[in-house]
Design a protein around this motif. Structure first.
Motif, PDB file in Angstrom:
ATOM      1  N   TYR A 161       0.846  -1.192   0.000  1.00  0.00           N
ATOM      2  CA  TYR A 161       0.000   0.000   0.000  1.00  0.00           C
ATOM      3  C   TYR A 161       0.881   1.240   0.000  1.00  0.00           C
ATOM      4  O   TYR A 161       2.020   1.221   0.479  1.00  0.00           O
ATOM      5  N   LEU A 162       0.354   2.324  -0.537  1.00  0.00           N
ATOM      6  CA  LEU A 162       1.130   3.557  -0.600  1.00  0.00           C
ATOM      7  C   LEU A 162       1.390   4.100   0.803  1.00  0.00           C
ATOM      8  O   LEU A 162       0.599   3.907   1.719  1.00  0.00           O
ATOM      9  N   LYS A 163       2.513   4.809   0.927  1.00  0.00           N
ATOM     10  CA  LYS A 163       2.874   5.437   2.199  1.00  0.00           C
ATOM     11  C   LYS A 163       3.349   6.858   1.926  1.00  0.00           C
ATOM     12  O   LYS A 163       3.700   7.208   0.784  1.00  0.00           O
ATOM     13  N   ALA A 164       3.344   7.660   2.970  1.00  0.00           N
ATOM     14  CA  ALA A 164       3.759   9.053   2.826  1.00  0.00           C
ATOM     15  C   ALA A 164       5.185   9.123   2.277  1.00  0.00           C
ATOM     16  O   ALA A 164       6.067   8.391   2.716  1.00  0.00           O
ATOM     17  N   GLY A 165       5.380  10.003   1.315  1.00  0.00           N
ATOM     18  CA  GLY A 165       6.691  10.181   0.698  1.00  0.00           C
ATOM     19  C   GLY A 165       6.876   9.408  -0.586  1.00  0.00           C
ATOM     20  O   GLY A 165       7.840   9.664  -1.329  1.00  0.00           O
ATOM     21  N   ASP A 166       6.000   8.457  -0.876  1.00  0.00           N
ATOM     22  CA  ASP A 166       6.090   7.724  -2.148  1.00  0.00           C
ATOM     23  C   ASP A 166       5.854   8.670  -3.315  1.00  0.00           C
ATOM     24  O   ASP A 166       5.040   9.599  -3.231  1.00  0.00           O
ATOM     25  N   VAL A 167       6.554   8.420  -4.409  1.00  0.00           N
ATOM     26  CA  VAL A 167       6.332   9.162  -5.647  1.00  0.00           C
ATOM     27  C   VAL A 167       5.958   8.167  -6.737  1.00  0.00           C
ATOM     28  O   VAL A 167       6.708   7.225  -7.018  1.00  0.00           O
ATOM     29  N   LEU A 168       4.800   8.371  -7.327  1.00  0.00           N
ATOM     30  CA  LEU A 168       4.335   7.516  -8.419  1.00  0.00           C
ATOM     31  C   LEU A 168       4.731   8.161  -9.737  1.00  0.00           C
ATOM     32  O   LEU A 168       4.188   9.212 -10.101  1.00  0.00           O
ATOM     33  N   PRO A 169       5.684   7.561 -10.457  1.00  0.00           N
ATOM     34  CA  PRO A 169       6.142   8.186 -11.704  1.00  0.00           C
ATOM     35  C   PRO A 169       5.090   8.096 -12.809  1.00  0.00           C
ATOM     36  O   PRO A 169       4.396   7.083 -12.939  1.00  0.00           O
ATOM     37  N   LEU A 170       4.975   9.176 -13.572  1.00  0.00           N
ATOM     38  CA  LEU A 170       4.026   9.230 -14.673  1.00  0.00           C
ATOM     39  C   LEU A 170       4.761   9.187 -16.006  1.00  0.00           C
ATOM     40  O   LEU A 170       5.944   9.525 -16.094  1.00  0.00           O
ATOM     41  N   ILE A 171       4.056   8.778 -17.036  1.00  0.00           N
ATOM     42  CA  ILE A 171       4.631   8.758 -18.379  1.00  0.00           C
ATOM     43  C   ILE A 171       4.661  10.188 -18.905  1.00  0.00           C
ATOM     44  O   ILE A 171       3.620  10.856 -18.962  1.00  0.00           O
ATOM     45  N   PRO A 172       5.831  10.727 -19.280  1.00  0.00           N
ATOM     46  CA  PRO A 172       5.911  12.125 -19.725  1.00  0.00           C
ATOM     47  C   PRO A 172       5.036  12.383 -20.950  1.00  0.00           C
ATOM     48  O   PRO A 172       4.891  11.541 -21.834  1.00  0.00           O
ATOM     49  N   GLY A 173       4.421  13.565 -20.964  1.00  0.00           N
ATOM     50  CA  GLY A 173       3.652  14.001 -22.136  1.00  0.00           C
ATOM     51  C   GLY A 173       2.398  13.215 -22.400  1.00  0.00           C
ATOM     52  O   GLY A 173       1.923  13.176 -23.538  1.00  0.00           O
ATOM     53  N   ALA A 174       1.807  12.596 -21.367  1.00  0.00           N
ATOM     54  CA  ALA A 174       0.629  11.751 -21.596  1.00  0.00           C
ATOM     55  C   ALA A 174      -0.639  12.362 -21.022  1.00  0.00           C
ATOM     56  O   ALA A 174      -1.593  11.659 -20.719  1.00  0.00           O
ATOM     57  N   ALA A 175      -0.679  13.689 -20.880  1.00  0.00           N
ATOM     58  CA  ALA A 175      -1.827  14.325 -20.225  1.00  0.00           C
ATOM     59  C   ALA A 175      -3.100  14.237 -21.046  1.00  0.00           C
ATOM     60  O   ALA A 175      -4.190  14.288 -20.517  1.00  0.00           O
ATOM     61  N   GLY A 176      -2.991  14.075 -22.357  1.00  0.00           N
ATOM     62  CA  GLY A 176      -4.183  13.958 -23.180  1.00  0.00           C
ATOM     63  C   GLY A 176      -4.708  15.313 -23.614  1.00  0.00           C
ATOM     64  O   GLY A 176      -4.551  16.320 -22.942  1.00  0.00           O
ATOM     65  N   GLU A 177      -5.322  15.346 -24.760  1.00  0.00           N
ATOM     66  CA  GLU A 177      -5.885  16.579 -25.312  1.00  0.00           C
ATOM     67  C   GLU A 177      -7.404  16.443 -25.405  1.00  0.00           C
ATOM     68  O   GLU A 177      -7.967  15.380 -25.210  1.00  0.00           O
ATOM     69  N   GLY A 178      -8.052  17.565 -25.768  1.00  0.00           N
ATOM     70  CA  GLY A 178      -9.489  17.525 -25.966  1.00  0.00           C
ATOM     71  C   GLY A 178     -10.259  17.929 -24.729  1.00  0.00           C
ATOM     72  O   GLY A 178      -9.685  18.219 -23.675  1.00  0.00           O
ATOM     73  N   PRO A 179     -11.586  17.946 -24.833  1.00  0.00           N
ATOM     74  CA  PRO A 179     -12.431  18.394 -23.720  1.00  0.00           C
ATOM     75  C   PRO A 179     -12.442  17.409 -22.569  1.00  0.00           C
ATOM     76  O   PRO A 179     -12.108  16.235 -22.734  1.00  0.00           O
ATOM     77  N   GLN A 180     -12.832  17.918 -21.414  1.00  0.00           N
ATOM     78  CA  GLN A 180     -13.032  17.036 -20.274  1.00  0.00           C
ATOM     79  C   GLN A 180     -14.307  16.218 -20.497  1.00  0.00           C
ATOM     80  O   GLN A 180     -15.206  16.622 -21.221  1.00  0.00           O
ATOM     81  N   LEU A 181     -14.358  15.037 -19.878  1.00  0.00           N
ATOM     82  CA  LEU A 181     -15.481  14.120 -20.069  1.00  0.00           C
ATOM     83  C   LEU A 181     -16.151  13.826 -18.727  1.00  0.00           C
ATOM     84  O   LEU A 181     -15.514  13.878 -17.683  1.00  0.00           O
ATOM     85  N   ALA A 182     -17.446  13.511 -18.790  1.00  0.00           N
ATOM     86  CA  ALA A 182     -18.199  13.196 -17.579  1.00  0.00           C
ATOM     87  C   ALA A 182     -19.129  12.024 -17.828  1.00  0.00           C
ATOM     88  O   ALA A 182     -19.563  11.780 -18.965  1.00  0.00           O
ATOM     89  N   LEU A 183     -19.408  11.287 -16.757  1.00  0.00           N
ATOM     90  CA  LEU A 183     -20.389  10.205 -16.812  1.00  0.00           C
ATOM     91  C   LEU A 183     -21.783  10.786 -16.608  1.00  0.00           C
ATOM     92  O   LEU A 183     -21.996  11.582 -15.691  1.00  0.00           O
ATOM     93  N   PRO A 184     -22.742  10.391 -17.449  1.00  0.00           N
ATOM     94  CA  PRO A 184     -24.124  10.802 -17.172  1.00  0.00           C
ATOM     95  C   PRO A 184     -24.563  10.259 -15.814  1.00  0.00           C
ATOM     96  O   PRO A 184     -24.224   9.132 -15.443  1.00  0.00           O
ATOM     97  N   ALA A 185     -25.283  11.077 -15.063  1.00  0.00           N
ATOM     98  CA  ALA A 185     -25.723  10.655 -13.730  1.00  0.00           C
ATOM     99  C   ALA A 185     -26.731   9.527 -13.836  1.00  0.00           C
ATOM    100  O   ALA A 185     -27.581   9.504 -14.729  1.00  0.00           O
ATOM    101  N   LEU A 186     -26.608   8.557 -12.934  1.00  0.00           N
ATOM    102  CA  LEU A 186     -27.558   7.455 -12.847  1.00  0.00           C
ATOM    103  C   LEU A 186     -28.230   7.483 -11.476  1.00  0.00           C
ATOM    104  O   LEU A 186     -27.585   7.820 -10.487  1.00  0.00           O
TER     105      LEU A 186
END
Length: 346
Positions: free
Chosen positions: A154-179
């Motif tokens: 399990y994660l603990k304080a001080g851990d750093v989760l590395p991300l893939i560079p330049g993978a933020a994605g483009e385009g509009p934000q998306l949402a789930l229709p409410a159920l």
């Protein structure tokens, strides 16, 4: 930055880990014959939906958050995230956000996920996923054997989760229709494979009583408390295979539903198996909550599962585009700003 300076590695810094936060994908398949658990998200549909909101493939690993969420500092120029599952409060730099929709964060932002108001688990997906190598084909964490995830736990304080560079994605934000919320009263099960180890009265008890989730409920399994289920042939069998949702009944007559981090074989008789479509319902139960069990046939279970999969695909296809909300200022930027500039001295 000087010409020879190395760019900062993008990542998520864990300031506070929450009660039980781990990396999970769809599991580690084809290794049970070696005694290795599948692991993976307990609420797989929520994982898939969170990934869909940020543009990932459905099985990309995300953070599984249990009951109490983490505090995370963003160490990336730009990242897209989404939280799906139980009802957790979320803030970015102190400004409230909504679950079930994607949002953008930048370097210096602080994301806080609080105590679940209802449900037990949610999944925080990050566009592009995490820059970590799989263990036996999966990033899923199995903490008991220290497999997968970040250092196998399990994660603990001080851990750093590395991300893939330049993978933020483009385009509009998306949402789930409410159920509309439709709380489940029962979990559907297929009886067997050892239902003959129980008396008829024991099976009637199992199918007509309500059972409460005990405090002994985790990713390995949920132990329930309620009326005793009577055995007919004792409570020991030759150990055989266990699947996700197998319901063992040991000598105390109380059912245990085994889940993703379960052992691969067991020697208690299994009265029934929770169907795949209802495992996400089980994953969202909290200690102290109660549920009943109702029997369906294997053919009915297959039809229900196909319907559930089709409904999930329809939800993914039905994601709606939403306008990007104004991004709240980063805490670091506020702390560094001269907020008194231009004020007259008196």
């Amino acid at each position: 930055m000087s010409a020879d300076a190395a760019p900062l590695t993008p990542g998520l810094l864990v300031v506070e880990p929450g009660l039980g936060t781990s990396l999970q994908d769809l599991g580690r398949r084809h290794y049970q014959r070696f005694g290795i658990s599948e692991s993976g998200a307990l609420d797989a549909p929520s994982l898939r939906l969170a990934n869909a909101l940020v543009g990932n493939a459905s099985g990309v690993a995300a953070l599984e958050i249990t009951l109490s969420g983490p505090v995370i500092d963003i160490q990336a120029e730009r990242v897209r995230l989404a939280l799906v599952g139980a009802d957790f409060p979320i803030t970015l730099n102190g400004h409230e956000l909504r679950s079930g929709r994607s949002f953008e964060a930048r370097r210096g932002d602080r994301l806080v996920i609080g105590l679940a108001r209802s449900g037990a688990r949610a999944y925080l997906a990050v566009a592009g996923g995490f820059a970590l190598g799989p263990t036996l084909g999966s990033l899923s964490t199995h903490s008991r054997s220290r497999l997968g995830g970040l250092d196998g736990g399990y994660l603990k304080a001080g851990d750093v989760l590395p991300l893939i560079p330049g993978a933020a994605g483009e385009g509009p934000q998306l949402a789930l229709p409410a159920l509309p919320a439709t709380p489940a009263e029962t979990l559907r099960v297929v009886l067997g494979p050892q239902d003959d180890f129980f008396t008829e009265a024991g099976i009637e008890t199992f199918l007509n009583a309500r059972y409460q989730v005990s405090p002994r409920a985790d990713r390995m399994g949920y132990q329930f408390e309620g009326p005793v289920i009577a055995h007919a042939k004792g409570f020991n069998i030759v150990s055989d295979g266990i699947v996700n949702g197998s319901i063992q009944v040991p000598g105390n007559g109380q059912p245990i539903v085994l889940l993703a981090d379960r052992q691969t074989t067991g020697g208690y008789p299994k009265i029934a198996t929770v169907i795949e479509a209802d495992l996400p319902i089980l994953a969202q139960l909290r200690p102290g909550e109660s549920i009943g069990f109702t029997a369906v046939t294997a053919d009915e279970a297959e039809e229900i599962v196909l319907e559930a999969r089709a409904a999930l695909e329809a939800r993914v296809a039905g994601l709606v585009k939403v306008g990007a909300a104004r991004r709240p200022p980063a805490i670091r930027a506020l702390l560094e700003a001269d907020l008194t500039a231009g004020l007259a001295r008196v």
